[in-house]
Design an enzyme around this catalytic site. Structure first.
Site, PDB file in Angstrom:
ATOM      1  N   ARG A  40      80.593  53.140 104.464  1.00 51.74           N
ATOM      2  CA  ARG A  40      79.248  52.602 104.614  1.00 51.74           C
ATOM      3  C   ARG A  40      79.234  51.569 105.739  1.00 51.74           C
ATOM      4  NH1 ARG A  40      78.264  49.323 101.149  1.00 51.74           N
ATOM      5  NH2 ARG A  40      79.955  49.521  99.619  1.00 51.74           N
TER       6      ARG A  40
ATOM      7  N   TYR B 231      79.255  60.411 106.912  1.00 53.06           N
ATOM      8  CA  TYR B 231      80.010  59.904 105.768  1.00 53.06           C
ATOM      9  C   TYR B 231      79.093  59.748 104.554  1.00 53.06           C
ATOM     10  CZ  TYR B 231      82.228  56.750 102.529  1.00 53.06           C
ATOM     11  OH  TYR B 231      82.704  56.201 101.379  1.00 53.06           O
TER      12      TYR B 231
ATOM     13  N   LYS C 232      73.294  55.666  97.261  1.00 52.62           N
ATOM     14  CA  LYS C 232      72.907  54.259  97.364  1.00 52.62           C
ATOM     15  C   LYS C 232      71.503  54.097  97.961  1.00 52.62           C
ATOM     16  CE  LYS C 232      77.258  53.140  96.337  1.00 52.62           C
ATOM     17  NZ  LYS C 232      77.709  52.729  95.011  1.00 52.62           N
TER      18      LYS C 232
ATOM     19  N   HIS D 294      73.580  48.791  90.244  1.00 56.64           N
ATOM     20  CA  HIS D 294      74.900  49.279  90.645  1.00 56.64           C
ATOM     21  C   HIS D 294      75.837  49.105  89.446  1.00 56.64           C
ATOM     22  CE1 HIS D 294      78.506  48.836  93.631  1.00 56.64           C
ATOM     23  NE2 HIS D 294      78.356  50.086  93.256  1.00 56.64           N
TER      24      HIS D 294
ATOM     25  N   SER E  35      81.946  47.715  94.647  1.00 58.59           N
ATOM     26  CA  SER E  35      82.616  48.985  94.925  1.00 58.59           C
ATOM     27  C   SER E  35      84.123  48.781  95.025  1.00 58.59           C
ATOM     28  CB  SER E  35      82.090  49.593  96.232  1.00 58.59           C
ATOM     29  OG  SER E  35      80.749  49.993  96.091  1.00 58.59           O
TER      30      SER E  35
ATOM     31  N   CYS F   5      86.232  48.176  92.672  1.00 56.09           N
ATOM     32  CA  CYS F   5      86.747  47.125  91.782  1.00 56.09           C
ATOM     33  C   CYS F   5      86.968  47.634  90.363  1.00 56.09           C
ATOM     34  CB  CYS F   5      85.792  45.942  91.755  1.00 56.09           C
ATOM     35  SG  CYS F   5      85.933  44.845  93.185  1.00 56.09           S
TER      36      CYS F   5
ATOM     37  N   ASP G 240      78.708  54.593  88.375  1.00 61.71           N
ATOM     38  CA  ASP G 240      78.280  53.888  89.581  1.00 61.71           C
ATOM     39  C   ASP G 240      76.866  53.318  89.528  1.00 61.71           C
ATOM     40  OD1 ASP G 240      78.876  52.942  92.177  1.00 61.71           O
ATOM     41  OD2 ASP G 240      77.806  54.605  93.085  1.00 61.71           O
TER      42      ASP G 240
ATOM     43  N   ARG H  51      87.854  59.556  99.497  1.00 66.07           N
ATOM     44  CA  ARG H  51      87.039  59.803  98.307  1.00 66.07           C
ATOM     45  C   ARG H  51      87.290  61.176  97.697  1.00 66.07           C
ATOM     46  NH1 ARG H  51      83.389  55.480  96.663  1.00 66.07           N
ATOM     47  NH2 ARG H  51      83.692  53.930  98.311  1.00 66.07           N
TER      48      ARG H  51
END
Length: 646
Positions: free
Chosen positions: A90, A251, A260, A280, A302, A304, A327, A429
């Protein structure tokens, strides 16, 4: 799918096309025609979401060299993709919210001269329209434009919302098919509902400006199988128009616009207008040995540990965790006053490095089926590899090709400057359907959503913040969310801070004035509503040797056990501190851990450290909010300062 001809309403433009365009309502047809005329694709494809369509798209990408299949027998219908090194994460600095007035997006404090705006970045609609006029004309020349009708949330759910994405990337189509519900059923739902509104999503990987020699030179050096225009990336959100326009990146976070962009940034505006929350957060179902079930939502930045927690294998006998989502959560109070949540997504877009049999065995299992891997290492025996996958993985028995295409990658490789060369990109990912998760909750697809009993905030903190504590009440819990701070991760490519404020784990995803956002949360508390308990956790406390003080992963069920008891009203296991309710030393079960832990240190609330923390929180909130700070948050700041002074 048979080919037909699509013709514009004025009859001046015809293109080869696939799909039943009669399913598009007038608004959708106008949206499509607008961008067909600007982007000038060579053909159109209205996606139906079928297996046959997906197979065809994968074959197209395979023949172009964009993706390669995993041929190892342990993987079924799995693919690996390598992006250009300039397009790997991102881009927060290139992600903007576009409205008529800056005050709609940026709070008063951050608008002051000399102040740095740390949250949503604003640009006027008019200025952004001008930027896109420089980029979009002809951007799809020679490419197919795919039209993806998709539903965020179960199709037909009263909590779901519909979008239509245009894109010139088959990778995006294949990924959106995993991450959302796409296809003909969505259009039929849109056409049969009372509202024909949808969120407009326009995406293109872009192309270099052919009139600029330097742009052409750079384009010729990029990975030929991955189109992008990294120097001119822009991800624009027009919340008042309910529209997203993304240029220049392929991406995931920049191109899968249902994720998002829609599910957090645009949905936040919709939620504020309609009285619900787009957050989130993971959603998990937890059952204790007595059979009591509670659903929990949790917000972490993100990378974590959201996915690991959502699929946790509890270490304590009799406990069970099921995953609704890892998420994003959309949450709305029902007519009986219960907060209900859906996962608007239908898949996982998880960080691969660190995912292992120890950290998340359920994720490691599910990625063997119907998964698209991005920027992981590929091996000669037809499987994938990333750092932290499994200590027993024999790297010497096969040739490893790194995410950058280094053909004989070995552990310990370094650049000429001495920098470590990773096999997989730190933000690589896996994109996997939720249905492949063996611990998916049976209600993950429920139209009504699941009832939320607790909300957890957390982040990466090596010190100061204890292992777990509970808010005094709802307003204090909102304050805890606003005060979140965390060490940064590799989920964003243009972040350099080591420790930063990340309120509600929404820092990259805020889309309207932060003061209004906090007031919206405070306003959720109303008479007759059953307000969830709010907790804060920190799995990442470290000792003098930089070692983690808490074992984490499956042992985190011990924290959930304490939360269960607190929600049941057990006051004997908690003590009041200036920051909230912290477990008593015997309030947490820890004596049977395989390694001893220093519970005094894990639960310590150091007044000196917290006085510094209070100053940092105050500086951030006052600096960003200014006069837009809700009175309820100002009161919480003053109360914390007074409690610490006692």
């Amino acid at each position: 799918m048979e080919s037909t001809m699509w013709t514009s309403k004025d009859g001046k433009l015809s293109l080869q096309s696939k799909g039943d365009f009669s399913l598009l309502n007038d608004a959708a047809s106008d949206f499509l025609e607008k961008y067909v005329k600007v982007c000038t694709p060579s053909e159109l494809h209205l996606c139906d979401g079928s297996d046959e369509e997906n197979k065809t798209l994968c074959d197209v990408m395979r023949s172009s060299g964009m993706i390669r299949p995993l041929t190892n027998k342990d993987y079924s219908n799995c693919w690996a993709v390598r992006t250009d090194p300039s397009d790997v994460a991102r881009l927060e600095s290139k992600t903007l919210i576009c409205t008529p007035e800056e005050s709609q997006v940026v709070a008063a404090g951050a608008r002051q001269p000399g102040k740095q705006n740390m949250l949503a970045k604003w640009m006027s609609e008019e200025q952004m329209d001008g930027c896109m006029k420089e980029r979009l004309p002809g951007c799809m020349n020679g490419r197919c434009m795919y039209i993806i009708p998709f539903s965020m949330g179960p199709v037909g759910s009263p909590l779901a919302k519909i979008g239509i994405q245009l894109t010139d990337s088959p990778y995006v189509v294949a990924s959106m098919r995993i991450m959302t519900r796409i296809g003909t059923s969505v259009l039929k739902c849109l056409n049969s509902s009372d509202s024909t509104e949808f969120v407009r999503c326009m995406h293109t990987v872009g192309r270099a400006d052919s009139t600029d020699p330097e742009q052409v030179r750079k384009a010729n050096l990029r990975l030929p199988t991955w189109a992008c225009d990294p120097d001119r990336v822009l991800i624009a959100h027009y919340p008042l128009r309910r529209e997203i326009v993304s240029y220049g990146s392929g991406y995931g976070g920049n191109s899968l616009l249902g994720k998002k962009c829609f599910a957090l940034r645009i949905a936040s505006w919709i939620g504020r207008d309609e009285g619900w929350l787009a957050e989130h957060m993971l959603i998990m179902r937890v059952k204790n040995p007595e059979g009591k079930v509670r659903y929990v939502a949790a917000a972490f930045p993100s990378a974590c540990g959201k996915t690991n927690l959502a699929m946790m294998e509890p270490s304590l006998p009799g406990w069970e965790v099921k995953c609704v989502g890892d998420d994003i959560a959309w949450m709305k109070f029902d007519s009986e006053g219960r907060l209900r949540a859906i996962n608007p997504e239908n898949g996982f877009f998880g960080v691969a490095p660190g995912t292992s049999q120890k950290t998340n065995p359920n994720a490691l299992d599910m990625v063997h089926r119907n998964t698209i891997f991005t920027n992981v290492a590929f091996t000669e025996r037809g499987d994938v590899y990333w750092e932290g996958m499994d200590p027993s993985y024999d790297l010497n028995s096969t040739k490893v090709i790194s995410w950058q295409g280094i053909p004989y990658w070995k552990q310990g490789m370094r650049t000429m400057d001495g920098d470590k060369i990773n096999a997989a990109h730190p933000n690589s990912r896996f994109c996997t359907p939720l249905s492949e998760c063996k611990v998916a909750d049976p209600l993950y697809n429920s139209a009504e959503g699941v009832p939320i009993d607790a909300i957890i905030f957390g982040g990466r903190r090596p010190d100061t913040v204890p292992l777990v504590y509970q808010s005094f009440d709802w307003a204090h819990g909102v304050f805890l969310g606003s005060a979140m701070r965390s060490e940064t991760t590799k989920a964003a490519a243009d972040v350099t801070d080591k420790m930063r404020n990340d309120p509600f784990a929404m820092r990259p995803f805020f889309s309207y004035n932060f003061g209004g956002y906090l007031q919206h949360w405070l306003d959720m508390e109303k008479t007759g509503r059953q307000m969830p308990g709010i907790f804060h956790v920190n799995w990442f406390l470290r000792g003098e040797q930089n070692e983690f003080l808490w074992p984490g992963f499956g042992e985190n069920v011990r924290i959930l056990e304490w939360m269960f008891k607190r929600l049941d009203g057990d006051d004997s296991i908690a003590r009041s501190t200036p920051i909230g309710m912290v477990p008593t030393n015997d309030g947490l079960r820890y004596s049977d851990l395989s390694k001893s832990v220093d519970m005094d240190r894990l639960l310590n609330v150091d007044p000196q450290l917290w006085s510094k923390e209070e100053e940092a929180i105050r500086s951030f909130l006052e600096g960003q909010l200014g006069t837009d700070c809700p009175a309820g948050i100002t009161a919480q700041l003053e109360s914390l300062k007074q409690r610490l002074a006692q």
